[in-house]
Design an enzyme around this catalytic site. Structure first.
Site, PDB file in Angstrom:
ATOM      1  N   HIS A 231      29.730  28.437  20.763  1.00  0.00           N
ATOM      2  CA  HIS A 231      31.045  28.922  20.340  1.00  0.00           C
ATOM      3  C   HIS A 231      31.770  29.546  21.514  1.00  0.00           C
ATOM      4  O   HIS A 231      31.193  30.296  22.294  1.00  0.00           O
ATOM      5  CB  HIS A 231      30.927  29.922  19.180  1.00  0.00           C
ATOM      6  N   LEU A 232      33.051  29.226  21.597  1.00  0.00           N
ATOM      7  CA  LEU A 232      33.912  29.788  22.630  1.00  0.00           C
ATOM      8  C   LEU A 232      34.726  30.912  21.995  1.00  0.00           C
ATOM      9  O   LEU A 232      35.417  30.696  21.000  1.00  0.00           O
ATOM     10  CB  LEU A 232      34.841  28.693  23.169  1.00  0.00           C
TER      11      LEU A 232
ATOM     12  N   GLN B  27      24.350  36.729  23.234  1.00  0.00           N
ATOM     13  CA  GLN B  27      24.511  35.628  22.265  1.00  0.00           C
ATOM     14  C   GLN B  27      23.702  35.954  21.012  1.00  0.00           C
ATOM     15  O   GLN B  27      22.506  36.251  21.091  1.00  0.00           O
ATOM     16  CB  GLN B  27      24.037  34.292  22.871  1.00  0.00           C
TER      17      GLN B  27
HETATM   18  P1  5GP Z   1      27.933  35.833  20.142  1.00  0.00           P
HETATM   19  O1  5GP Z   1      27.484  37.267  20.112  1.00  0.00           O
HETATM   20  O2  5GP Z   1      26.808  34.909  19.706  1.00  0.00           O
HETATM   21  O3  5GP Z   1      28.574  35.405  21.411  1.00  0.00           O
HETATM   22  O4  5GP Z   1      29.094  35.736  19.064  1.00  0.00           O
HETATM   23  C1  5GP Z   1      28.886  35.549  17.714  1.00  0.00           C
HETATM   24  C2  5GP Z   1      30.143  35.961  17.023  1.00  0.00           C
HETATM   25  O5  5GP Z   1      30.134  35.424  15.722  1.00  0.00           O
HETATM   26  C3  5GP Z   1      30.294  37.475  16.868  1.00  0.00           C
HETATM   27  O6  5GP Z   1      31.518  37.880  17.481  1.00  0.00           O
HETATM   28  C4  5GP Z   1      30.268  37.696  15.351  1.00  0.00           C
HETATM   29  O7  5GP Z   1      31.164  38.703  14.938  1.00  0.00           O
HETATM   30  C5  5GP Z   1      30.674  36.338  14.816  1.00  0.00           C
HETATM   31  N1  5GP Z   1      30.093  36.006  13.528  1.00  0.00           N
HETATM   32  C6  5GP Z   1      28.779  36.074  13.169  1.00  0.00           C
HETATM   33  N2  5GP Z   1      28.608  35.654  11.908  1.00  0.00           N
HETATM   34  C7  5GP Z   1      29.837  35.302  11.451  1.00  0.00           C
HETATM   35  C8  5GP Z   1      30.309  34.776  10.202  1.00  0.00           C
HETATM   36  O8  5GP Z   1      29.561  34.558   9.244  1.00  0.00           O
HETATM   37  N3  5GP Z   1      31.646  34.535  10.107  1.00  0.00           N
HETATM   38  C9  5GP Z   1      32.512  34.753  11.143  1.00  0.00           C
HETATM   39  N4  5GP Z   1      33.797  34.480  10.943  1.00  0.00           N
HETATM   40  N5  5GP Z   1      32.099  35.233  12.342  1.00  0.00           N
HETATM   41  C10 5GP Z   1      30.785  35.509  12.484  1.00  0.00           C
END
Ligand code: 5GP
Ligand code: ZN
Length: 112
Positions: free
Chosen positions: A98-99, A92
């Site tokens: 977020h899903l 994360q």
């Molecule tokens: P996590 O790693 O927390 O499960 O997923 C975070 C996701 O958010 C990642 O897949 C990353 O690419 C996406 N993400 C991070 N910052 C941004 C942003 O500013 N805009 C968009 N559209 N996606 C983002």
């Protein structure tokens, strides 16, 4: 609050919107790992699954219904994956619930 997804929800940062209603906002992941990679987020700031309360159970159920509808719209007949990464070990990186909806290619199991 300095939260990137709160800013996206409020339109203070740009995003490619996929779906929106009163409770959730869905948009294209900036760094897609598959042909479809959509993030579905609650408009309300919740840090992650670990911080979820019974009060938000319906909201999370709704996030899955939205994921299913987007998958249908995109014709992901071969299958798709829905993922909550919870905490650092799971990768994360954004601390607003977020899903992930990921599809459009064959995926391996178990994930890395
Ligand atoms: P996590 O790693 O927390 O499960 O997923 C975070 C996701 O958010 C990642 O897949 C990353 O690419 C996406 N993400 C991070 N910052 C941004 C942003 O500013 N805009 C968009 N559209 N996606 C983002
Ligand atoms: Zn937030």
């Amino acid at each position: 609050m300095d939260c990137v997804f709160c800013k996206i929800v409020k339109g203070q940062l740009p995003s490619k919107k996929v779906f929106e209603d009163e409770r959730v906002y869905a948009f294209e992941d900036i760094n897609p790992v598959a042909p479809t990679h959509v993030l579905i987020v609650p408009k309300k700031h919740i840090v992650g699954l670990q911080e979820l309360t019974e009060e938000d159970a319906c909201l999370v159920g709704h996030m899955f219904v939205v994921a299913k509808r987007i998958a249908q719209e995109r014709n992901l007949k071969g299958g798709y994956r829905t993922v909550f990464n919870v905490g650092e070990d799971a990768g994360q990186s954004v601390f607003h619930l977020h899903l992930h909806l990921i599809g459009g290619r064959k995926m391996a199991w178990p994930p890395g």
